[in-house]
Structure formats: C-alpha cells, structure tokens
Design a protein around this motif. Structure first.
Motif, mmCIF file in Angstrom:
data_model
loop_
_atom_site.group_PDB
_atom_site.id
_atom_site.type_symbol
_atom_site.label_atom_id
_atom_site.label_comp_id
_atom_site.label_asym_id
_atom_site.label_seq_id
_atom_site.Cartn_x
_atom_site.Cartn_y
_atom_site.Cartn_z
ATOM 1 N N THR A 12 0.810 -1.220 0.000
ATOM 2 C CA THR A 12 0.000 0.000 0.000
ATOM 3 C C THR A 12 0.844 1.272 0.000
ATOM 4 O O THR A 12 0.313 2.372 0.126
ATOM 5 N N SER A 13 2.160 1.127 -0.129
ATOM 6 C CA SER A 13 3.113 2.251 -0.187
ATOM 7 C C SER A 13 3.341 2.928 1.157
ATOM 8 O O SER A 13 3.719 4.098 1.218
ATOM 9 N N LYS A 14 3.147 2.178 2.257
ATOM 10 C CA LYS A 14 3.386 2.742 3.586
ATOM 11 C C LYS A 14 4.820 3.217 3.761
ATOM 12 O O LYS A 14 5.076 4.237 4.407
ATOM 13 N N THR A 15 5.775 2.469 3.202
ATOM 14 C CA THR A 15 7.193 2.836 3.315
ATOM 15 C C THR A 15 7.655 3.621 2.096
ATOM 16 O O THR A 15 8.458 4.552 2.222
ATOM 17 N N TYR A 16 7.142 3.282 0.939
ATOM 18 C CA TYR A 16 7.577 3.922 -0.307
ATOM 19 C C TYR A 16 7.327 5.431 -0.286
ATOM 20 O O TYR A 16 8.228 6.225 -0.635
ATOM 21 N N CYS A 39 15.629 3.039 10.243
ATOM 22 C CA CYS A 39 15.594 2.145 11.398
ATOM 23 C C CYS A 39 14.633 1.000 11.122
ATOM 24 O O CYS A 39 13.589 1.194 10.493
ATOM 25 N N ARG A 40 14.993 -0.193 11.578
ATOM 26 C CA ARG A 40 14.129 -1.358 11.429
ATOM 27 C C ARG A 40 14.399 -2.302 12.590
ATOM 28 O O ARG A 40 15.558 -2.530 12.956
ATOM 29 N N PRO A 41 13.359 -2.844 13.213
ATOM 30 C CA PRO A 41 13.567 -3.780 14.327
ATOM 31 C C PRO A 41 14.398 -4.981 13.894
ATOM 32 O O PRO A 41 14.307 -5.439 12.748
ATOM 33 N N GLY A 72 15.329 19.352 10.563
ATOM 34 C CA GLY A 72 16.183 19.020 9.428
ATOM 35 C C GLY A 72 16.467 17.544 9.298
ATOM 36 O O GLY A 72 17.321 17.141 8.514
ATOM 37 N N THR A 73 15.744 16.706 10.075
ATOM 38 C CA THR A 73 15.936 15.260 9.983
ATOM 39 C C THR A 73 14.628 14.585 9.569
ATOM 40 O O THR A 73 13.537 15.110 9.794
ATOM 41 N N PHE A 74 14.769 13.414 8.978
ATOM 42 C CA PHE A 74 13.611 12.609 8.572
ATOM 43 C C PHE A 74 13.919 11.175 8.986
ATOM 44 O O PHE A 74 14.889 10.590 8.513
ATOM 45 N N VAL A 75 13.095 10.625 9.858
ATOM 46 C CA VAL A 75 13.322 9.284 10.394
ATOM 47 C C VAL A 75 12.274 8.329 9.844
ATOM 48 O O VAL A 75 11.068 8.596 9.939
ATOM 49 N N ILE A 76 12.716 7.220 9.254
ATOM 50 C CA ILE A 76 11.807 6.211 8.717
ATOM 51 C C ILE A 76 12.013 4.912 9.488
ATOM 52 O O ILE A 76 13.097 4.325 9.441
ATOM 53 N N VAL A 77 11.004 4.488 10.211
ATOM 54 C CA VAL A 77 11.048 3.220 10.940
ATOM 55 C C VAL A 77 10.217 2.216 10.147
ATOM 56 O O VAL A 77 8.982 2.292 10.128
ATOM 57 N N ASP A 78 10.885 1.304 9.477
ATOM 58 C CA ASP A 78 10.212 0.320 8.632
ATOM 59 C C ASP A 78 9.931 -0.958 9.425
ATOM 60 O O ASP A 78 10.597 -1.233 10.427
ATOM 61 N N LEU A 116 6.451 5.870 11.326
ATOM 62 C CA LEU A 116 6.525 4.463 11.688
ATOM 63 C C LEU A 116 5.526 3.719 10.813
ATOM 64 O O LEU A 116 4.326 4.019 10.850
ATOM 65 N N ALA A 117 6.018 2.763 10.031
ATOM 66 C CA ALA A 117 5.168 2.060 9.084
ATOM 67 C C ALA A 117 5.248 0.557 9.304
ATOM 68 O O ALA A 117 6.337 0.004 9.479
ATOM 69 N N GLY A 118 4.088 -0.108 9.276
ATOM 70 C CA GLY A 118 4.103 -1.554 9.444
ATOM 71 C C GLY A 118 2.719 -2.162 9.365
ATOM 72 O O GLY A 118 1.704 -1.464 9.436
#
Length: 246
Positions: free
Chosen positions: A64-68, A89-91, A155-161, A185-187
């Motif tokens: 569904t493009s949650k991370t894309y 970041c990813r668990p 100035g930061t962008f954090v992506i938790v996949d 945070l996407a999952g």
C-alpha cells in the motif's frame, strides 16, 4: 576571524571527501523525476499528514506504499536541501534469523536489512549520491540499541520500517527521541513476528485512547483491499490469505 577560518576548513574537508552538497536550480529538470502523486484518497491523506505532522503512523496491508511514500518524500526533501539527514531504522526481530549470516560489518548487514528502503532511495536520488550520503553521515542506519541516546531535531527525517516488530519498550524509546524532525513508523500489525503485543499496536491504541495525541500525531490505516497498489497478484494473495485466516 577564527570562526570564518574554521567554517572554511570544514567546507574544504567536505569538498575533499565529496560531502559538500550544492543544490542546482534546475536539478529537478535535469533528473527528470516524476512528481510523487497519490494513487488513492488514503495515499493523498498520508502525504498530507507527512507534510503537516512531525510524527505519522501508517498501518495496514502490504503493497500500500506505507514505506515507499515517506522514502520518496524524504529523498526529495534531501535533494532540495529542505532536510539535512535521513535516519533509517528497522527492528532486529524477524521471522527469519538470517541477518547475522550476511558477510561484512554492521553497515553492510544493515544495507541488506534495509534493502527495500535503499532500493527506493537509489531510484530517487541515484546510487552514487546515496552511497556518498551514507559515507558522509547524511543517511544513517540506526540500531535500536543505540537510539535511546539520540535526539532527532529539525532538518531530519526518520523512517522506521517494519514497525510491527517493535516491542513496546522500543516503541517508547523511539517516540521520545523526537526533537523537531519528521518521523514515520510504518508496518502491518497483522504480520508481527513478536510473541507479545506489538509496539506499533501499542502506539495505535494510545492514539485511539488519548484523542489529544491527534494534535501532534497523524495516523492512517490502509486496511482495505482496495488500498493495495503493488500488483494484482499481491492483492489476490492477500485477499486469499485473509479469507484463509478467517
């Protein structure tokens, strides 16, 4: 002055290492990058939330493009000079325990672990630019073991996949690291590999329980089959598996 000399020295070091970035006025045209456009109403909502909120939680089906979407938006913002750093970041939890068998140091292992995100970054920024950004620290892989001492400022962008595999303790650590930057945070909670309550489910429950959180936190749930845009094959299998589980 001494300050000017120090700034000049810093620029010289960056230029020598290839870390000095200059934003070309016509960079968009030169790259001929298509603008990111939503494919449905939920994606449009998601993109708006990522623009308006500093914390966004995306849940729901795969494909569904949650991370894309946040990855493309982060790359575009970085390319335009609107942000300075992207943190990935990813668990470490997974149905597969094979990460430790990959050759190389922690960064190399992390590249394998975060390949879905990196593949999009390569497409959006160009592989060479991504590799330079990684070398210069503009793109960083953040192990959850070290996140507790960090603060993600402006100035930061954090992506938790794959955030469905966060423990509640890890979720709390991540949420309290916000310092003015954008975090997503996407999952898919339904695919959690944990033997305990998912930290992502904890976050969603908290947003539901405390409406005041909606002032600072955006949430979107891609929970309908029509939200799946990856492929008709992906959609067909998800529908079949959902029926089988029921």
């Amino acid at each position: 002055s001494g300050k000017e000399r120090r700034n000049t020295n810093k620029r010289s070091v960056k230029q020598a290492s290839g870390c000095e970035r200059t934003i070309k006025p016509k960079f968009e045209e030169e790259r001929e990058l298509p603008p990111l456009r939503p494919m449905n109403d939920k994606q449009a909502k998601y993109m708006q939330l990522l623009t308006d909120k500093k914390l966004v939680v995306a849940t729901g089906y795969a494909g569904t493009s949650k991370t894309y979407i946040p990855t493309v938006m982060a790359c575009d913002a970085y390319r335009k000079g609107q942000i300075k750093k992207i943190f990935l970041c990813r668990p470490a939890m997974s149905e597969s325990k094979s990460l430790g068998f990959f050759a190389g140091d922690l960064e190399t292992k992390a590249k394998h672990w975060l390949l879905p995100v990196l593949s999009t970054m390569y497409e959006r920024l160009n592989r060479d630019i991504v590799e330079i950004a990684i070398r210069c620290g503009d793109i960083q892989f953040v192990p959850l073991e070290t996140i507790k001492g960090m603060s993600f400022g402006k100035g930061t962008f954090v992506i938790v996949d794959e955030a469905e595999d966060l423990t509640i303790k890890e979720a709390k650590s991540i949420l309290t690291r916000q310092g003015g930057g954008t975090m997503v945070l996407a999952g898919d909670i339904g695919q959690s590999a944990l033997n305990e309550k998912s930290g992502l489910k904890y976050i969603v429950d908290m947003i539901t329980k405390y409406p005041e959180l909606e002032k600072t936190t955006g949430a979107v749930d891609f929970n309908e089959v029509e939200d799946i845009v990856r492929s008709k094959e992906c959609k067909a299998w998800i529908v079949a598996m959902s029926k089988e589980e029921k």
